[in-house]
Design an enzyme around this catalytic site. Structure first.
Site, PDB file in Angstrom:
ATOM      1  N   GLN A  74      51.465   0.844  71.415  1.00  0.00           N
ATOM      2  CA  GLN A  74      50.285   0.934  70.572  1.00  0.00           C
ATOM      3  C   GLN A  74      50.537   0.442  69.161  1.00  0.00           C
ATOM      4  O   GLN A  74      51.672   0.259  68.729  1.00  0.00           O
ATOM      5  CB  GLN A  74      49.796   2.377  70.517  1.00  0.00           C
ATOM      6  CG  GLN A  74      50.809   3.347  69.959  1.00  0.00           C
ATOM      7  CD  GLN A  74      50.325   4.788  70.023  1.00  0.00           C
ATOM      8  OE1 GLN A  74      49.915   5.350  69.010  1.00  0.00           O
ATOM      9  NE2 GLN A  74      50.384   5.387  71.218  1.00  0.00           N
ATOM     10  N   HIS A  81      54.478  -0.328  68.647  1.00  0.00           N
ATOM     11  CA  HIS A  81      55.543   0.636  68.867  1.00  0.00           C
ATOM     12  C   HIS A  81      55.251   1.518  70.070  1.00  0.00           C
ATOM     13  O   HIS A  81      54.112   1.600  70.544  1.00  0.00           O
ATOM     14  CB  HIS A  81      55.746   1.516  67.629  1.00  0.00           C
ATOM     15  CG  HIS A  81      54.544   2.337  67.270  1.00  0.00           C
ATOM     16  ND1 HIS A  81      53.497   1.830  66.523  1.00  0.00           N
ATOM     17  CD2 HIS A  81      54.206   3.633  67.547  1.00  0.00           C
ATOM     18  CE1 HIS A  81      52.582   2.765  66.349  1.00  0.00           C
ATOM     19  NE2 HIS A  81      52.983   3.870  66.970  1.00  0.00           N
ATOM     20  N   GLU A 136      52.122   6.144  59.776  1.00  0.00           N
ATOM     21  CA  GLU A 136      52.776   7.358  60.236  1.00  0.00           C
ATOM     22  C   GLU A 136      54.282   7.297  59.993  1.00  0.00           C
ATOM     23  O   GLU A 136      54.887   6.220  59.938  1.00  0.00           O
ATOM     24  CB  GLU A 136      52.487   7.630  61.715  1.00  0.00           C
ATOM     25  CG  GLU A 136      52.849   6.525  62.664  1.00  0.00           C
ATOM     26  CD  GLU A 136      52.263   6.751  64.061  1.00  0.00           C
ATOM     27  OE1 GLU A 136      51.082   7.143  64.169  1.00  0.00           O
ATOM     28  OE2 GLU A 136      52.994   6.519  65.032  1.00  0.00           O
ATOM     29  N   ARG A 188      45.796   0.157  72.050  1.00  0.00           N
ATOM     30  CA  ARG A 188      46.883   0.229  73.034  1.00  0.00           C
ATOM     31  C   ARG A 188      47.082  -1.105  73.742  1.00  0.00           C
ATOM     32  O   ARG A 188      46.130  -1.845  73.966  1.00  0.00           O
ATOM     33  CB  ARG A 188      46.598   1.333  74.053  1.00  0.00           C
ATOM     34  CG  ARG A 188      46.509   2.726  73.422  1.00  0.00           C
ATOM     35  CD  ARG A 188      46.178   3.798  74.442  1.00  0.00           C
ATOM     36  NE  ARG A 188      46.138   5.120  73.814  1.00  0.00           N
ATOM     37  CZ  ARG A 188      45.055   5.630  73.234  1.00  0.00           C
ATOM     38  NH1 ARG A 188      43.922   4.941  73.224  1.00  0.00           N
ATOM     39  NH2 ARG A 188      45.105   6.814  72.673  1.00  0.00           N
ATOM     40  N   HIS A 210      48.273   0.542  65.038  1.00  0.00           N
ATOM     41  CA  HIS A 210      47.159   1.108  64.281  1.00  0.00           C
ATOM     42  C   HIS A 210      46.641   0.084  63.275  1.00  0.00           C
ATOM     43  O   HIS A 210      47.408  -0.727  62.747  1.00  0.00           O
ATOM     44  CB  HIS A 210      47.609   2.373  63.552  1.00  0.00           C
ATOM     45  CG  HIS A 210      48.285   3.360  64.446  1.00  0.00           C
ATOM     46  ND1 HIS A 210      47.639   3.964  65.499  1.00  0.00           N
ATOM     47  CD2 HIS A 210      49.560   3.821  64.486  1.00  0.00           C
ATOM     48  CE1 HIS A 210      48.481   4.777  66.125  1.00  0.00           C
ATOM     49  NE2 HIS A 210      49.655   4.694  65.539  1.00  0.00           N
TER      50      HIS A 210
END
Length: 415
Positions: A100, A267, A137, A286, A102
């Site tokens: 996935q 990642h 993140e 994804r 972001h």
């Protein structure tokens, strides 16, 4: 200042031991426990509990909504639209998560408005953007933590593909060898994710057989990459994400080591337990290793194919006394690890905090006592957390056991 209980998320890839052990529950747990959420996410806000550990009838989202300025501070309310902008988690991966990435803040805002205009329901399976925010993140390993993250240098990938000696890979090896840069990586990745099923069923088994042969011959440079390829191939047969794993950096974080994943970084977390803090968003694109919705064109639009070295993903660390601070450019959060020694022999037995703004202190080992200046102390055992608001007084945190470890997440708006 309140004690909060995290919310357990039971996903299939989770562990039946890690989170249950942390919370002092029976092991193994009835279901795989994948994540323990400490935050104010609408899908799972942390529960406020009393001194006896029993819920007191409120959750953190409600607490914040009842007094946003008092809870978050005026600066956070203004900058992040009245939301707690981060979500703190304990993540326990027994099996790999999906491949996935972001979106950036700009991509998320545009995608959210576009899907709204299309009339997609917020809970629609084929919706990519469930909010207008980005989702950087940071993970910090609690155990050895295995990860695929970022596109590897093309020269190393060319070498890996050549050593496999699989004729079915020759066309793709030619793509990246002929253009060893982000454009070559994009071409190979795009081709693999869009291969007809019949071709995937021919290429993937041949690649897996090549990996077995190479390991049996005593390969030493790409052992982890090949073993990961074989594990993914067994779990996700004929999934193009298996081939895609050949393009990514494979790393193993040791306890205490961190990894920062900015927008566009492809990642997959593979195995292990870690603390994760992220911007409070649900936006995930994804690319494989999952039964969930995959939108290849949209994923390709937001991916960053620039090759990245592992060291570029490791955050700098600043140590201040007992506090180990992981430095990232994310405006939504700052994460640190604090270890206290109740005897005061190897580490300080207490630490003082005067940082304004909302904070969550999640205790992962031992017990801590949070004593606000002029107030009664709160005792926080492992598996629970303290919620400190902008209007709370400064506090002293001390170890109430021989050893205590907690993670501190806050909004760095005042720095």
């Amino acid at each position: 200042m309140k004690v909060i209980e995290g919310v357990v998320r039971t996903y299939a890839w989770g562990s039946r031991t890690a989170i249950a052990s942390l919370r002092g529950k029976a092991v193994p747990s009835p279901h795989p426990e994948a994540e323990l959420w400490f935050g104010a996410h609408s899908a799972g806000p942390a529960c406020v509990v009393g001194a006896d550990g029993e819920p007191v009838g409120s959750d953190l989202l409600t607490v914040i909504e009842n007094d946003r300025v008092g809870a978050l501070g005026a600066a956070t309310v203004e900058k992040f639209s009245g939301r707690l902008p981060f979500l703190l988690k304990v993540l326990a991966a027994e099996e790999p998560l999906s491949l996935q990435a972001h979106p950036s803040a700009e991509q998320a805002g545009e995608g959210f408005e576009r899907e709204n205009a299309q009339g997609l329901a917020f809970d629609a399976r084929d919706r990519n953007y469930r909010d207008p925010w980005h989702k950087p993140e940071l993970v910090v390993a609690l155990t050895e933590f295995d990860v695929l993250a970022g596109f590897r240098a093309p020269s190393a990938t060319v070498e890996l593909l050549r050593r496999l000696q699989v004729s079915e890979l020759d066309p793709y090896l030619g793509m990246i060898a002929g253009q060893p840069d982000s454009h070559g990586l994009r071409a190979v990745f795009t081709t693999w994710l869009t291969l007809p099923e019949g071709l995937i069923q021919r290429v993937t088994p041949a690649v897996l057989s090549g990996a077995v042969r190479l390991l049996e011959e005593g390969e030493t440079d790409f052992v982890d990459e090949l073993r990961t390829l074989l594990e993914l191939g067994e779990m996700y047969p004929n999934d193009p994400g298996v081939l895609a794993s050949l393009l990514l950096n494979r790393m193993r974080l040791q306890p205490g080591e961190g990894l920062y994943l900015p927008a566009g970084n492809l990642h997959a977390y593979l195995n292990g337990t870690a603390v994760e803090v992220m911007a409070n968003s649900d936006n995930v694109l994804r690319g494989g290793l999952t039964s969930k919705h995959i939108d290849v064109p949209e994923l390709l639009r937001i991916l960053d194919f620039t090759p990245v070295d592992i060291s570029d993903l490791v955050p700098a660390v600043r140590t201040v006394g007992a506090e180990r601070i992981y430095l990232t450019p994310a405006p939504e959060f700052r994460l640190s690890r604090v270890e206290l020694d109740g005897t005061g022999l190897t580490q300080p037995s207490s630490i003082s905090f005067d940082m304004p703004g909302p904070q969550i202190l999640a205790v992962l080992s031992g017990t801590v006592e949070v004593r606000p200046i002029g107030g009664a102390p709160l005792t926080i055992p492992a598996g629970r957390a303290a919620w400190l608001t902008d209007s709370d007084p400064d506090a002293v945190v001390r170890a109430a056991s021989s050893r205590a470890v907690f993670f501190r997440a806050l909004v760095p708006v005042h720095e």
